[in-house]
Motif scaffolding. Structure first.
Motif, mmCIF file in Angstrom:
data_model
loop_
_atom_site.group_PDB
_atom_site.id
_atom_site.type_symbol
_atom_site.label_atom_id
_atom_site.label_comp_id
_atom_site.label_asym_id
_atom_site.label_seq_id
_atom_site.Cartn_x
_atom_site.Cartn_y
_atom_site.Cartn_z
ATOM 1 N N TYR A 85 0.873 -1.130 -0.176
ATOM 2 C CA TYR A 85 0.024 0.093 -0.290
ATOM 3 C C TYR A 85 0.911 1.328 0.091
ATOM 4 O O TYR A 85 0.312 2.256 -0.422
ATOM 5 C CB TYR A 85 -0.891 -0.029 1.198
ATOM 6 C CG TYR A 85 -2.112 1.067 1.326
ATOM 7 C CD1 TYR A 85 -2.615 1.183 0.231
ATOM 8 C CD2 TYR A 85 -2.260 1.563 2.399
ATOM 9 C CE1 TYR A 85 -3.891 2.250 0.102
ATOM 10 C CE2 TYR A 85 -3.466 2.691 2.744
ATOM 11 C CZ TYR A 85 -3.925 2.657 1.433
ATOM 12 O OH TYR A 85 -5.093 3.652 1.349
ATOM 13 N N TRP A 111 -8.214 -2.038 1.970
ATOM 14 C CA TRP A 111 -6.773 -1.310 2.311
ATOM 15 C C TRP A 111 -6.210 -0.933 0.685
ATOM 16 O O TRP A 111 -5.724 0.089 0.519
ATOM 17 C CB TRP A 111 -5.760 -2.404 2.775
ATOM 18 C CG TRP A 111 -6.143 -2.369 4.191
ATOM 19 C CD1 TRP A 111 -6.797 -1.711 4.826
ATOM 20 C CD2 TRP A 111 -5.495 -3.342 5.014
ATOM 21 N NE1 TRP A 111 -6.732 -2.493 6.265
ATOM 22 C CE2 TRP A 111 -5.727 -3.365 6.253
ATOM 23 C CE3 TRP A 111 -4.792 -4.701 4.675
ATOM 24 C CZ2 TRP A 111 -5.642 -4.545 7.383
ATOM 25 C CZ3 TRP A 111 -4.387 -5.621 5.761
ATOM 26 C CH2 TRP A 111 -4.750 -5.427 6.830
ATOM 27 N N LEU A 112 -6.556 -1.845 -0.313
ATOM 28 C CA LEU A 112 -6.182 -1.758 -1.582
ATOM 29 C C LEU A 112 -6.877 -1.017 -2.630
ATOM 30 O O LEU A 112 -6.365 -0.694 -3.710
ATOM 31 C CB LEU A 112 -5.417 -2.870 -2.103
ATOM 32 C CG LEU A 112 -4.449 -3.527 -1.265
ATOM 33 C CD1 LEU A 112 -3.984 -4.935 -1.839
ATOM 34 C CD2 LEU A 112 -3.272 -2.984 -1.236
ATOM 35 N N VAL A 113 -8.203 -1.180 -2.608
ATOM 36 C CA VAL A 113 -8.979 -0.498 -3.702
ATOM 37 C C VAL A 113 -10.041 0.491 -3.031
ATOM 38 O O VAL A 113 -10.353 0.447 -1.947
ATOM 39 C CB VAL A 113 -9.936 -1.603 -4.328
ATOM 40 C CG1 VAL A 113 -8.881 -2.731 -4.886
ATOM 41 C CG2 VAL A 113 -11.037 -2.200 -3.355
ATOM 42 N N GLU A 114 -10.556 1.210 -3.967
ATOM 43 C CA GLU A 114 -11.304 2.347 -3.729
ATOM 44 C C GLU A 114 -12.843 1.676 -3.526
ATOM 45 O O GLU A 114 -12.974 0.605 -3.633
ATOM 46 C CB GLU A 114 -11.582 3.355 -4.856
ATOM 47 C CG GLU A 114 -10.459 4.295 -5.002
ATOM 48 C CD GLU A 114 -10.064 5.175 -3.952
ATOM 49 O OE1 GLU A 114 -10.813 5.280 -2.881
ATOM 50 O OE2 GLU A 114 -9.109 5.878 -3.902
ATOM 51 N N ARG A 122 -14.410 -2.054 -4.578
ATOM 52 C CA ARG A 122 -14.532 -2.854 -3.283
ATOM 53 C C ARG A 122 -15.901 -3.234 -3.391
ATOM 54 O O ARG A 122 -16.008 -4.844 -3.059
ATOM 55 C CB ARG A 122 -14.097 -2.170 -2.156
ATOM 56 C CG ARG A 122 -14.224 -3.101 -0.963
ATOM 57 C CD ARG A 122 -14.183 -2.393 0.262
ATOM 58 N NE ARG A 122 -15.178 -1.165 0.689
ATOM 59 C CZ ARG A 122 -16.558 -1.319 0.872
ATOM 60 N NH1 ARG A 122 -16.913 -2.191 0.975
ATOM 61 N NH2 ARG A 122 -17.218 -0.232 0.781
ATOM 62 N N ARG A 151 -4.905 8.733 -6.675
ATOM 63 C CA ARG A 151 -4.271 9.353 -5.411
ATOM 64 C C ARG A 151 -4.390 10.750 -5.588
ATOM 65 O O ARG A 151 -4.179 11.462 -6.396
ATOM 66 C CB ARG A 151 -2.629 9.123 -5.295
ATOM 67 C CG ARG A 151 -2.221 9.600 -4.176
ATOM 68 C CD ARG A 151 -0.602 9.698 -4.047
ATOM 69 N NE ARG A 151 -0.223 10.199 -3.021
ATOM 70 C CZ ARG A 151 0.436 11.442 -2.995
ATOM 71 N NH1 ARG A 151 0.507 11.904 -4.286
ATOM 72 N NH2 ARG A 151 0.898 12.006 -2.266
ATOM 73 N N ASN A 157 -0.271 6.998 -0.605
ATOM 74 C CA ASN A 157 -0.766 5.630 -1.282
ATOM 75 C C ASN A 157 -1.440 5.842 -2.353
ATOM 76 O O ASN A 157 -2.397 6.693 -2.542
ATOM 77 C CB ASN A 157 -1.139 4.868 -0.061
ATOM 78 C CG ASN A 157 -0.249 4.857 0.825
ATOM 79 O OD1 ASN A 157 1.054 4.334 0.717
ATOM 80 N ND2 ASN A 157 -0.471 4.897 2.284
ATOM 81 N N LYS A 166 -4.603 3.835 -4.698
ATOM 82 C CA LYS A 166 -5.570 2.657 -4.691
ATOM 83 C C LYS A 166 -6.219 2.355 -6.092
ATOM 84 O O LYS A 166 -6.277 3.351 -6.886
ATOM 85 C CB LYS A 166 -6.687 2.910 -3.846
ATOM 86 C CG LYS A 166 -6.474 3.102 -2.329
ATOM 87 C CD LYS A 166 -7.737 3.074 -1.547
ATOM 88 C CE LYS A 166 -7.564 2.779 -0.083
ATOM 89 N NZ LYS A 166 -8.773 2.847 0.761
ATOM 90 N N SER A 194 -8.653 2.311 -8.716
ATOM 91 C CA SER A 194 -10.284 2.783 -8.770
ATOM 92 C C SER A 194 -11.030 2.481 -9.987
ATOM 93 O O SER A 194 -12.116 2.913 -10.102
ATOM 94 C CB SER A 194 -10.007 4.277 -8.785
ATOM 95 O OG SER A 194 -8.931 4.594 -9.747
#
Length: 214
Positions: free
Chosen positions: A19, A111-114, A118, A197, A205, A207, A209
């Motif tokens: 991340y 944690w990793l995607v918008e 998600r 970002r 970080n 993500k 999107s």
């Protein structure tokens, strides 16, 4: 889908490490930060003064011509950004996000995607769980990853990457019987993912999107 505590801790450590890597310059001589430190935005070194800002050489290796103007805009807005480091992180993100999706690891995906991405993943995971199916997939190889587009809009930087990968995919039922696919025959996939970002944010970080297929 629930995991034992040890696996959850390992997944959390890897996700937090990834991340913070997209677009950040790092040196091989630097020690890995402790897990608690990874939640803090680390200061990033500036571009060396002897490194030209011109993107013609990186464009030949890392990106398609139409992405060059957008990449210039991102570098002008954030001198810490490094295209090569970003692409290395994007490759790791591709594997990690897919693995989390296949395993139904909603926490790592958070944690990793918008949120929009998600929600799409979550709906697909829920449908799979309702059908009693389990995915036994793995990324065999990422043959190519190239930046195809980049832009800065309303203070948000977006970078689109095309991934060409070989993926082995198997769907099993609750008893472990193969419903579809084969681990011995990898399937070629071509995905287009966009990472974003907010440039003025203290959070360095990126993500995921947006996702699409080439």
């Amino acid at each position: 889908m629930l995991f034992i505590v040890l696996l959850a801790m390992v997944a959390g450590f890897l996700a937090l490490r990834l991340y913070s890597v997209l677009g950040k310059r790092t040196g091989h001589e630097q020690p890995l930060p402790k897990p608690a430190e990874e939640r803090v935005a680390m200061p990033q070194p500036q571009r060396p003064v002897d490194q030209p800002a011109d993107l013609r050489e990186p464009a030949q290796r890392l990106m398609e011509p139409q992405a060059e103007r957008g990449m210039r805009a991102i570098i002008d807005a954030d001198a810490r950004f490094d295209a090569a480091q970003f692409l290395t992180g994007a490759r790791s993100a591709y594997s990690m996000i897919l693995d989390a999706y296949w395993k139904g690891d909603r926490e790592t995906l958070t944690w990793l995607v918008e949120d929009d991405v998600r929600e799409g993943f979550d709906a697909a995971i829920a449908d799979r769980e309702a059908a009693g199916h389990v995915l036994d997939n793995r990324v065999v190889a990422i043959e190519n990853a190239v930046i195809t587009d980049a832009r800065v809009e309303s203070g948000v930087a977006e970078i689109t990457v095309r991934f060409d990968a070989d993926i082995a995919a198997v769907t099993r039922d609750k008893e472990g019987n193969v419903v579809a696919g084969s681990l011995s025959d990898a399937v070629q996939t071509h995905d287009i993912w966009t990472f974003s970002r907010r440039l003025r944010s203290d959070d360095p970080n990126w993500k995921l999107s947006e996702t699409d297929e080439a």
